[in-house]
Design a protein around this motif. Structure first.
Motif, mmCIF file in Angstrom:
data_model
loop_
_atom_site.group_PDB
_atom_site.id
_atom_site.type_symbol
_atom_site.label_atom_id
_atom_site.label_comp_id
_atom_site.label_asym_id
_atom_site.label_seq_id
_atom_site.Cartn_x
_atom_site.Cartn_y
_atom_site.Cartn_z
ATOM 1 N N SER A 1 0.847 -1.189 0.000
ATOM 2 C CA SER A 1 0.000 0.000 0.000
ATOM 3 C C SER A 1 0.881 1.236 0.000
ATOM 4 C CB SER A 1 -0.919 0.034 1.227
ATOM 5 O OG SER A 1 -0.156 0.231 2.415
ATOM 6 N N VAL A 2 0.297 2.363 -0.364
ATOM 7 C CA VAL A 2 1.034 3.624 -0.323
ATOM 8 C C VAL A 2 1.446 3.943 1.107
ATOM 9 C CG1 VAL A 2 0.838 6.131 -0.631
ATOM 10 C CG2 VAL A 2 -0.035 4.587 -2.397
ATOM 11 N N ALA A 3 0.520 3.793 2.032
ATOM 12 C CA ALA A 3 0.809 4.133 3.429
ATOM 13 C C ALA A 3 1.997 3.350 3.965
ATOM 14 C CB ALA A 3 -0.426 3.882 4.294
ATOM 15 N N GLU A 4 2.020 2.039 3.681
ATOM 16 C CA GLU A 4 3.110 1.210 4.188
ATOM 17 C C GLU A 4 4.424 1.544 3.485
ATOM 18 O OE1 GLU A 4 4.668 -1.365 6.930
ATOM 19 O OE2 GLU A 4 2.686 -0.417 6.797
ATOM 20 N N ALA A 5 4.364 1.868 2.195
ATOM 21 C CA ALA A 5 5.577 2.241 1.465
ATOM 22 C C ALA A 5 6.181 3.523 2.028
ATOM 23 C CB ALA A 5 5.260 2.421 -0.023
ATOM 24 N N VAL A 6 5.348 4.496 2.335
ATOM 25 C CA VAL A 6 5.831 5.767 2.887
ATOM 26 C C VAL A 6 6.387 5.543 4.294
ATOM 27 C CG1 VAL A 6 5.222 8.123 3.551
ATOM 28 C CG2 VAL A 6 4.200 7.102 1.496
ATOM 29 N N ARG A 7 5.686 4.746 5.100
ATOM 30 C CA ARG A 7 6.171 4.471 6.463
ATOM 31 C C ARG A 7 7.546 3.807 6.423
ATOM 32 N NH1 ARG A 7 1.081 1.877 7.187
ATOM 33 N NH2 ARG A 7 -0.521 3.300 7.985
ATOM 34 N N LYS A 8 7.705 2.802 5.555
ATOM 35 C CA LYS A 8 8.978 2.082 5.472
ATOM 36 C C LYS A 8 10.083 2.993 4.931
ATOM 37 C CE LYS A 8 7.923 -1.963 7.072
ATOM 38 N NZ LYS A 8 7.611 -3.099 6.212
ATOM 39 N N LEU A 9 9.774 3.823 3.954
ATOM 40 C CA LEU A 9 10.756 4.763 3.418
ATOM 41 C C LEU A 9 11.269 5.676 4.519
ATOM 42 C CD1 LEU A 9 12.240 6.214 1.085
ATOM 43 C CD2 LEU A 9 10.170 7.595 0.772
ATOM 44 N N VAL A 10 10.363 6.205 5.313
ATOM 45 C CA VAL A 10 10.733 7.099 6.410
ATOM 46 C C VAL A 10 11.496 6.342 7.490
ATOM 47 C CG1 VAL A 10 9.807 8.517 8.284
ATOM 48 C CG2 VAL A 10 8.846 8.721 5.981
ATOM 49 N N ASP A 11 11.033 5.133 7.807
ATOM 50 C CA ASP A 11 11.628 4.350 8.881
ATOM 51 C C ASP A 11 13.053 3.933 8.550
ATOM 52 O OD1 ASP A 11 11.421 2.917 11.439
ATOM 53 O OD2 ASP A 11 11.542 1.112 10.207
ATOM 54 N N TYR A 12 13.311 3.565 7.304
ATOM 55 C CA TYR A 12 14.630 3.094 6.921
ATOM 56 C C TYR A 12 15.591 4.228 6.567
ATOM 57 C CZ TYR A 12 13.575 -1.858 7.127
ATOM 58 O OH TYR A 12 13.261 -3.114 7.571
ATOM 59 N N ASN A 13 15.137 5.455 6.653
ATOM 60 C CA ASN A 13 15.999 6.621 6.438
ATOM 61 C C ASN A 13 15.837 7.586 7.608
ATOM 62 O OD1 ASN A 13 17.059 6.559 3.391
ATOM 63 N ND2 ASN A 13 14.997 5.721 3.436
ATOM 64 N N PRO A 14 16.202 7.171 8.828
ATOM 65 C CA PRO A 14 15.933 8.004 10.006
ATOM 66 C C PRO A 14 16.555 9.387 9.930
ATOM 67 C CG PRO A 14 17.489 6.237 10.517
ATOM 68 C CD PRO A 14 16.906 5.915 9.182
ATOM 69 N N ALA A 15 17.723 9.519 9.296
ATOM 70 C CA ALA A 15 18.353 10.831 9.201
ATOM 71 C C ALA A 15 17.600 11.765 8.259
ATOM 72 C CB ALA A 15 19.804 10.699 8.732
ATOM 73 N N ARG A 16 16.782 11.196 7.376
ATOM 74 C CA ARG A 16 15.979 12.009 6.444
ATOM 75 C C ARG A 16 14.517 12.061 6.851
ATOM 76 N NH1 ARG A 16 19.151 15.159 5.380
ATOM 77 N NH2 ARG A 16 20.572 13.936 6.630
ATOM 78 N N ARG A 17 14.156 11.435 7.966
ATOM 79 C CA ARG A 17 12.753 11.333 8.364
ATOM 80 C C ARG A 17 12.058 12.703 8.389
ATOM 81 N NH1 ARG A 17 9.471 8.008 11.961
ATOM 82 N NH2 ARG A 17 7.899 9.311 12.955
ATOM 83 N N GLN A 18 12.637 13.653 9.115
ATOM 84 C CA GLN A 18 11.990 14.957 9.243
ATOM 85 C C GLN A 18 11.995 15.720 7.925
ATOM 86 O OE1 GLN A 18 13.022 17.176 12.778
ATOM 87 N NE2 GLN A 18 13.373 15.324 13.953
ATOM 88 N N ILE A 19 13.003 15.465 7.077
ATOM 89 C CA ILE A 19 13.023 16.100 5.757
ATOM 90 C C ILE A 19 11.873 15.564 4.913
ATOM 91 C CG2 ILE A 19 14.359 16.532 3.678
ATOM 92 C CD1 ILE A 19 15.529 17.829 6.151
ATOM 93 N N PHE A 20 11.704 14.240 4.898
ATOM 94 C CA PHE A 20 10.602 13.634 4.147
ATOM 95 C C PHE A 20 9.255 14.209 4.604
ATOM 96 C CE2 PHE A 20 13.313 9.707 3.253
ATOM 97 C CZ PHE A 20 13.409 9.972 1.908
ATOM 98 N N LEU A 21 9.054 14.258 5.914
ATOM 99 C CA LEU A 21 7.778 14.734 6.449
ATOM 100 C C LEU A 21 7.580 16.220 6.150
ATOM 101 C CD1 LEU A 21 7.729 12.828 9.868
ATOM 102 C CD2 LEU A 21 6.470 12.277 7.784
#
Length: 286
Positions: A68-88
């Motif tokens: 799903s889109v939601a799970e893809a976005v969550r995993k993308l953010v989760d596996y890039n913790p240093a970019r998490r706040q940038i993504f959001l």
């Protein structure tokens, strides 16, 4: 004998695509865990599970791979913790549509003190593949009419500035990940034996920006961090991953979310301290 660093991964004439990086080529031992500037955000993920669908490919964080889109976005953010706040931040700034040039300017400013191999447009394309963003291309040619001879011709716009717009699914995940649910899950549930340590670290950063050394010295004053051993970086990692702290201006700062959660963490710790004497009394009576 001196150890040689890995050779260049790409030819000078070859176009660089971070998402094409080969995890077998990049020597991840060169990542410095003690250097906040040397983030996990290389063109590969450190300690990536082999069972992860599409591991090592650009299809990894897609709705097709994650379900799903939601799970893809969550995993993308989760596996890039240093970019998490940038993504959001990107998802938030594009909720009503934003020019790519403006997004680039804002993201460059956000990444000024936390460098990345990923430029702004690469981050946007990663979010696009996950389904959080959509690109809207403007008309690149405009029709004009020559009034003298009655002919029409096209004028090509050489400078195209597309618009990035957040999808409904992307905005839903943004709301989910910025309300503190994950922080509460970590501090008040899964890692709650260290709740007082988290509280002390958050209060220290709330009072003034802290260095990693200052956080290490602070956490080492708690007996609970020795069995099993937990260093200050563990608490910084968890707080950063849940949006409660951020590295900026060469120091760790508490975020607005972290500040908002402080009363809850304090109340939890006070309740925990009140419960301990009761538990000791019950053990003595038994």
């Amino acid at each position: 004998m001196t150890e040689e660093k890995p050779k260049d991964l790409f030819d000078e004439d070859e176009e660089f695509d971070p998402l094409e990086a080969d995890d077998d080529v990049i020597d991840q031992e060169w990542m410095d865990d003690d250097n906040p500037y040397d983030t996990v955000d290389y063109p590969t993920m450190r300690n990536m599970p082999e069972s992860m669908p599409g591991s090592g490919t650009r299809t990894m964080f897609t709705p097709a791979a994650q379900g799903s889109v939601a799970e893809a976005v969550r995993k993308l953010v989760d596996y890039n913790p240093a970019r998490r706040q940038i993504f959001l931040n990107i998802i938030d700034m594009c909720r009503d549509g934003e020019l790519a040039s403006v997004v680039t300017e804002k993201v460059d400013a956000l990444q000024k003190h936390n460098r990345s191999v990923f430029p702004a447009m690469t981050l946007c394309h990663m979010l696009e593949r996950a389904g959080a963003l959509e690109m809207e291309m403007p008309e690149v040619a405009e029709e004009h009419e020559d009034l003298e001879d009655g002919t029409t011709y096209l004028v090509i716009d050489e400078e195209v500035d597309p618009v990035w717009r957040s999808t409904e699914e992307g905005l839903a995940v943004h709301e989910e990940l910025t309300q503190g649910r994950e922080a509460r899950e970590v501090i008040l549930d899964r890692d709650n034996k260290y709740a007082e340590v988290y509280l002390a670290v958050m209060q220290a950063m709330d009072a003034a920006p802290c260095s990693r050394e200052e956080i290490d010295n602070l956490t080492d004053t708690f007996d609970v961090v020795y069995h099993p051993r937990r260093y200050g970086t563990h608490f910084l990692d968890m707080l950063e991953k849940t949006d409660c702290c951020i590295w900026r201006d060469r120091a760790w700062h508490l975020t607005d979310l972290g500040h908002d959660l402080l009363p809850e963490v304090l109340a939890f710790c006070e309740q925990h301290m009140d419960d301990e004497p009761k538990q000791d009394e019950q053990k003595q009576e038994a």
